[in-house]
Design an enzyme around this catalytic site. Structure first.
Site, mmCIF file in Angstrom:
data_model
loop_
_atom_site.group_PDB
_atom_site.id
_atom_site.type_symbol
_atom_site.label_atom_id
_atom_site.label_comp_id
_atom_site.label_asym_id
_atom_site.label_seq_id
_atom_site.Cartn_x
_atom_site.Cartn_y
_atom_site.Cartn_z
ATOM 1 N N LYS A 56 38.184 42.830 47.711
ATOM 2 C CA LYS A 56 38.953 43.399 48.922
ATOM 3 C C LYS A 56 38.278 42.587 50.086
ATOM 4 C CE LYS A 56 40.224 48.143 47.604
ATOM 5 N NZ LYS A 56 39.658 49.528 47.634
ATOM 6 N N LYS A 78 46.803 43.284 38.192
ATOM 7 C CA LYS A 78 46.984 44.750 38.089
ATOM 8 C C LYS A 78 47.999 45.325 38.867
ATOM 9 C CE LYS A 78 44.059 47.572 40.219
ATOM 10 N NZ LYS A 78 43.208 48.134 40.928
ATOM 11 N N LYS A 130 49.910 48.990 44.577
ATOM 12 C CA LYS A 130 50.743 49.093 45.484
ATOM 13 C C LYS A 130 50.343 48.106 46.371
ATOM 14 C CE LYS A 130 53.517 50.927 48.602
ATOM 15 N NZ LYS A 130 53.024 51.637 49.696
HETATM 16 P P1 TYM Z 1 43.436 54.584 42.931
HETATM 17 O O1 TYM Z 1 43.785 55.490 43.999
HETATM 18 O O2 TYM Z 1 43.513 52.925 43.060
HETATM 19 O O3 TYM Z 1 44.139 54.789 41.418
HETATM 20 C C1 TYM Z 1 44.089 56.121 40.814
HETATM 21 C C2 TYM Z 1 43.912 55.974 39.440
HETATM 22 O O4 TYM Z 1 44.938 55.088 38.692
HETATM 23 C C3 TYM Z 1 44.229 54.219 38.062
HETATM 24 N N1 TYM Z 1 45.093 52.992 38.293
HETATM 25 C C4 TYM Z 1 45.239 51.977 37.118
HETATM 26 N N2 TYM Z 1 45.115 52.445 35.813
HETATM 27 C C5 TYM Z 1 45.569 51.189 34.996
HETATM 28 N N3 TYM Z 1 46.120 50.170 35.301
HETATM 29 C C6 TYM Z 1 46.619 50.098 36.698
HETATM 30 N N4 TYM Z 1 47.208 48.929 37.019
HETATM 31 C C7 TYM Z 1 45.980 51.146 37.623
HETATM 32 N N5 TYM Z 1 46.022 51.189 38.936
HETATM 33 C C8 TYM Z 1 45.263 52.309 39.157
HETATM 34 C C9 TYM Z 1 42.851 53.995 38.583
HETATM 35 O O5 TYM Z 1 41.865 53.613 37.468
HETATM 36 C C10 TYM Z 1 42.594 55.569 39.175
HETATM 37 O O6 TYM Z 1 42.028 56.194 37.991
HETATM 38 N N6 TYM Z 1 38.586 54.824 43.873
HETATM 39 C C11 TYM Z 1 39.562 55.475 43.368
HETATM 40 C C12 TYM Z 1 39.813 56.927 43.736
HETATM 41 C C13 TYM Z 1 38.854 57.808 43.615
HETATM 42 C C14 TYM Z 1 38.146 58.297 42.488
HETATM 43 C C15 TYM Z 1 37.266 59.317 42.875
HETATM 44 C C16 TYM Z 1 38.549 58.426 41.178
HETATM 45 C C17 TYM Z 1 38.069 58.196 44.709
HETATM 46 N N7 TYM Z 1 37.149 59.149 44.261
HETATM 47 C C18 TYM Z 1 36.320 59.935 42.226
HETATM 48 C C19 TYM Z 1 37.578 59.121 40.186
HETATM 49 C C20 TYM Z 1 36.748 59.878 40.753
HETATM 50 C C21 TYM Z 1 40.844 54.723 43.446
HETATM 51 O O7 TYM Z 1 40.814 53.946 44.389
HETATM 52 O O8 TYM Z 1 41.790 54.837 42.581
#
Ligand code: TYM
Length: 347
Positions: A129, A208, A211
């Site tokens: 990032k 991946k 968005k």
């Molecule tokens: P975020 O919001 O980017 O994504 C949410 C969840 O979706 C999964 N994910 C994917 N899995 C497989 N392939 C993909 N292309 C893909 N895109 C997204 C992510 O692995 C995630 O499980 N930092 C985290 C949010 C967060 C969180 C937490 C998660 C904040 N606090 C505590 C677990 C526990 C995030 O940005 O996910």
């Protein structure tokens, strides 16, 4: 009974023969897409049948990105609707917005005391990032500390996430270990529960699904939008003409078929691709129809919820209430162990 003894009993009660508490979060950076669904949401829905679950819309993480303030509230509503429409059940799971529970940021601050900057700088997502940034917001570096606080505030032992979050979870375990070593055994070291299908690639077949890359299909997309998106999907690059033989094993469209198309049809789809008897456009048509069908009921439930935002609001408020009472108790014990309960100490 002395304070310390009560704590010990509470801990034992949770650990003996009880399945671990589940926590997971998602950023309200846009409506949920197929990657979110396969990587996370699908598991969340399953887990609530057997575990006590907390599912959080992490708006305080989202502000480390570039979401305009005037859009955040709508995105929170859209994501809450996606959660409920895929089948998260507020009777079973605690569903809430992170900023409604201020203890998340308090615990994150307290974890700053035990987290090495070097561990934060090693995070791949941080490096990706910030690679081309001139001025890096501190929030991007500290992002995984807040994530550790989210999970450990509820002393969750299991975290259903996609592959891209495994490194953050490893850091959560490190933070729990370091904190426990300094202040006494209190936090579990949570384990990841992987989603379906590993890292889901976007329609470009390269990055991946995300968005920020713009290579997604929204789970709540209407049929026309699904087709508009799927039509653009990159297939086997060696297949130039319609009747060239293709290789389903390297084609992301086929991977998506494996997740959404009726298993009975997969052999036929793979064979026709290999023989060059079905072109990529026709193959994508089938995929678009499968996705459309898979999410038909989800779209219907979402439409009902969109018409009734007050219901969604009541669910999030009740969730925050439950989350806060858990969070307050954890923070009380954490402050005590970190020496901040000065009133009791003064006697
Ligand atoms: P975020 O919001 O980017 O994504 C949410 C969840 O979706 C999964 N994910 C994917 N899995 C497989 N392939 C993909 N292309 C893909 N895109 C997204 C992510 O692995 C995630 O499980 N930092 C985290 C949010 C967060 C969180 C937490 C998660 C904040 N606090 C505590 C677990 C526990 C995030 O940005 O996910």
């Amino acid at each position: 009974m002395a304070e310390g003894q009560m704590t010990t009993e509470a801990e034992t009660g949770r650990e003996v023969g009880v399945s671990p508490r589940v926590f997971s979060g998602m950023q309200p950076s846009g409506e949920a897409h197929l990657g979110n669904y396969l990587g996370a949401l699908r598991r969340w829905v399953e887990l609530q049948e057997s575990h006590e679950c907390f599912f959080c819309i992490v708006d305080q993480h989202a502000i480390t990105g570039d979401i305009p303030a005037e859009e955040l509230a709508t995105r929170i509503l859209d994501l809450a609707i996606s959660f409920l429409a895929v089948g998260l059940d507020p009777e079973r799971s605690v569903i809430f917005v992170q900023s409604d529970v201020p203890e998340h940021t308090e615990l994150a601050w307290l974890f700053n005391a035990v987290t090495p900057v070097g561990s934060l700088e090693r995070m791949t997502q941080y490096k990706d990032k910030t690679a081309r940034m001139e001025s890096i917001p501190a929030g991007l570096l500290n992002y995984p500390i807040l994530q550790a606080a989210d999970i450990l505030l509820y002393r969750a032992g299991a975290v259903p996430v996609g592959e891209d979050q495994l490194q953050h979870l490893e850091l959560t375990r490190e933070i729990a270990r370091r904190w426990n070593a300094r202040y006494g055994d209190f936090f579990p070291e949570p384990v990841a529960i992987p989603g379906v299908g590993g890292r889901i690639l976007g329609l470009d077949g390269k990055a991946k699904m995300s968005k920020s890359v713009g290579n997604t299909v929204r789970i709540l997309a209407e049929p026309d939008e699904i087709w508009d998106r799927v039509r653009t999907a990159v297939t086997d690059p060696q297949r130039v003409r319609r009747d060239d033989p293709g290789r389903p094993e390297v084609c992301n469209v086929f991977t998506l078929h494996q997740h959404f198309t009726n298993p009975d049809r997969l052999d036929d789809i793979a064979n026709q691709c290999r023989a060059g008897t079905r072109g990529c456009v026709a193959c994508k048509r089938i995929l678009a129809e499968s996705i459309e069908e898979h999410f038909r009921e989800v779209r219907e439930r979402a439409a009902e919820l969109k018409a009734d935002p007050r219901r969604v609001r009541a669910i999030l408020e009740a969730g925050a209430e439950r989350a806060r009472s858990e969070a307050r108790e954890t923070i009380r014990q954490v402050r005590d162990r970190m020496g901040m309960d000065w009133r009791s100490a003064w006697g």
